[in-house]
Design a protein around this motif. Structure first.
Motif, mmCIF file in Angstrom:
data_model
loop_
_atom_site.group_PDB
_atom_site.id
_atom_site.type_symbol
_atom_site.label_atom_id
_atom_site.label_comp_id
_atom_site.label_asym_id
_atom_site.label_seq_id
_atom_site.Cartn_x
_atom_site.Cartn_y
_atom_site.Cartn_z
ATOM 1 N N ALA A 187 14.654 -34.963 71.187
ATOM 2 C CA ALA A 187 14.052 -36.058 70.140
ATOM 3 C C ALA A 187 15.096 -36.822 71.123
ATOM 4 C CB ALA A 187 14.794 -35.669 68.355
ATOM 5 N N SER A 188 14.384 -38.403 70.357
ATOM 6 C CA SER A 188 14.938 -39.960 70.019
ATOM 7 C C SER A 188 15.067 -40.413 69.203
ATOM 8 C CB SER A 188 14.823 -39.944 72.183
ATOM 9 O OG SER A 188 13.669 -40.778 71.564
ATOM 10 N N ILE A 189 15.424 -41.775 68.770
ATOM 11 C CA ILE A 189 15.398 -42.351 67.568
ATOM 12 C C ILE A 189 16.178 -44.576 68.343
ATOM 13 C CG2 ILE A 189 17.981 -41.873 67.078
ATOM 14 C CD1 ILE A 189 16.323 -42.685 64.132
ATOM 15 N N THR A 216 11.116 -42.645 65.441
ATOM 16 C CA THR A 216 11.072 -41.402 66.389
ATOM 17 C C THR A 216 10.215 -40.440 66.914
ATOM 18 O OG1 THR A 216 11.112 -39.699 64.309
ATOM 19 C CG2 THR A 216 13.228 -40.470 64.299
ATOM 20 N N TYR A 217 10.847 -39.813 68.065
ATOM 21 C CA TYR A 217 10.866 -39.268 69.529
ATOM 22 C C TYR A 217 10.535 -37.751 69.251
ATOM 23 C CZ TYR A 217 9.518 -44.304 69.805
ATOM 24 O OH TYR A 217 9.376 -45.481 70.095
ATOM 25 N N TYR A 218 9.989 -36.656 69.162
ATOM 26 C CA TYR A 218 10.124 -35.834 70.015
ATOM 27 C C TYR A 218 9.311 -34.794 70.491
ATOM 28 C CZ TYR A 218 12.143 -36.264 64.699
ATOM 29 O OH TYR A 218 13.373 -36.226 63.666
ATOM 30 N N THR A 272 15.332 -32.301 63.031
ATOM 31 C CA THR A 272 15.362 -33.361 62.486
ATOM 32 C C THR A 272 16.308 -34.900 63.357
ATOM 33 O OG1 THR A 272 13.830 -33.260 60.688
ATOM 34 C CG2 THR A 272 15.358 -35.733 60.499
ATOM 35 N N ILE A 273 16.248 -35.816 64.097
ATOM 36 C CA ILE A 273 16.722 -36.375 64.477
ATOM 37 C C ILE A 273 16.791 -38.003 63.512
ATOM 38 C CG2 ILE A 273 15.418 -37.948 65.890
ATOM 39 C CD1 ILE A 273 17.701 -38.933 68.429
ATOM 40 N N SER A 274 18.464 -38.232 62.846
ATOM 41 C CA SER A 274 18.816 -39.331 62.577
ATOM 42 C C SER A 274 20.278 -39.688 63.288
ATOM 43 C CB SER A 274 18.770 -38.698 60.394
ATOM 44 O OG SER A 274 19.980 -38.246 61.139
ATOM 45 N N VAL A 277 25.971 -47.698 60.181
ATOM 46 C CA VAL A 277 27.452 -48.392 59.903
ATOM 47 C C VAL A 277 28.403 -47.684 60.618
ATOM 48 C CG1 VAL A 277 28.524 -48.881 58.217
ATOM 49 C CG2 VAL A 277 26.232 -49.167 58.191
ATOM 50 N N LYS A 278 28.410 -46.177 61.003
ATOM 51 C CA LYS A 278 29.372 -45.397 61.509
ATOM 52 C C LYS A 278 28.916 -45.303 62.866
ATOM 53 C CE LYS A 278 30.182 -42.597 57.342
ATOM 54 N NZ LYS A 278 29.701 -41.796 56.175
ATOM 55 N N ASN A 279 28.226 -45.801 63.643
ATOM 56 C CA ASN A 279 27.587 -45.268 64.744
ATOM 57 C C ASN A 279 27.787 -43.646 65.080
ATOM 58 O OD1 ASN A 279 27.697 -48.181 65.160
ATOM 59 N ND2 ASN A 279 29.286 -48.300 66.293
ATOM 60 N N MET A 280 27.090 -43.347 64.807
ATOM 61 C CA MET A 280 26.293 -41.656 64.843
ATOM 62 C C MET A 280 25.403 -41.564 64.115
ATOM 63 S SD MET A 280 30.106 -40.441 64.584
ATOM 64 C CE MET A 280 29.904 -38.295 63.618
ATOM 65 N N LEU A 281 25.085 -40.245 65.517
ATOM 66 C CA LEU A 281 23.946 -40.135 65.673
ATOM 67 C C LEU A 281 23.892 -38.186 65.133
ATOM 68 C CD1 LEU A 281 20.864 -40.580 66.721
ATOM 69 C CD2 LEU A 281 21.319 -39.807 68.912
#
Length: 124
Positions: free
Chosen positions: A49-51, A58-60, A69-71, A75-79
């Motif tokens: 998956a990518s975002i 999003t792409y799966y 589910t990718i998210s 703000v926190k630089n988190m994936l």
């Protein structure tokens, strides 16, 4: 140089859930696309998956649609990758990756920056 650090892997029974996290050292053009990839023993690395960071589009891969589910938290630089209804065939090393262009492709060759990976093992 973008630094990516994954966490959250582990062992789970089939049907269970896991949430992977990836901490990125920056939120810039270099991380325009963020993605998750996996590689099982003896197999090629494949896109999961990518975002697109700015829009959240999003792409799966077909194999995970409806289960993963990718998210992101810019703000926190988190994936994140929420994985539900896990199957034994989901067992692999999971990698976080980033790129500035073509991240919708889910092709490993299009991603420039990579984390060290986190192992996911699903038992039947």
């Amino acid at each position: 140089q973008v630094q990516l650090v994954e966490s959250g892997g582990g062992s789970v029974q089939a049907g269970g859930s896991l949430r992977l996290s990836c901490a990125a050292s920056e939120y810039t053009v270099n991380t325009a696309y963020m993605g998750w990839f996996r590689q099982a023993p003896g197999k090629e690395r494949e896109g999961v998956a990518s975002i697109r960071s700015v829009t959240g589009i999003t792409y799966y891969a077909d194999s995970v649609k409806g289960r993963f589910t990718i998210s992101q938290d810019n703000v926190k630089n988190m994936l994140y990758l929420q994985m539900n209804s896990l199957k034994p065939e989901d067992t692999a090393m999971y990698y976080c990756a980033a790129t500035s262009v073509r991240g919708y492709s889910l092709r490993p060759a299009d991603f420039r920056y990579w984390g060290q990976g986190t192992q996911v093992t699903v038992s039947s």
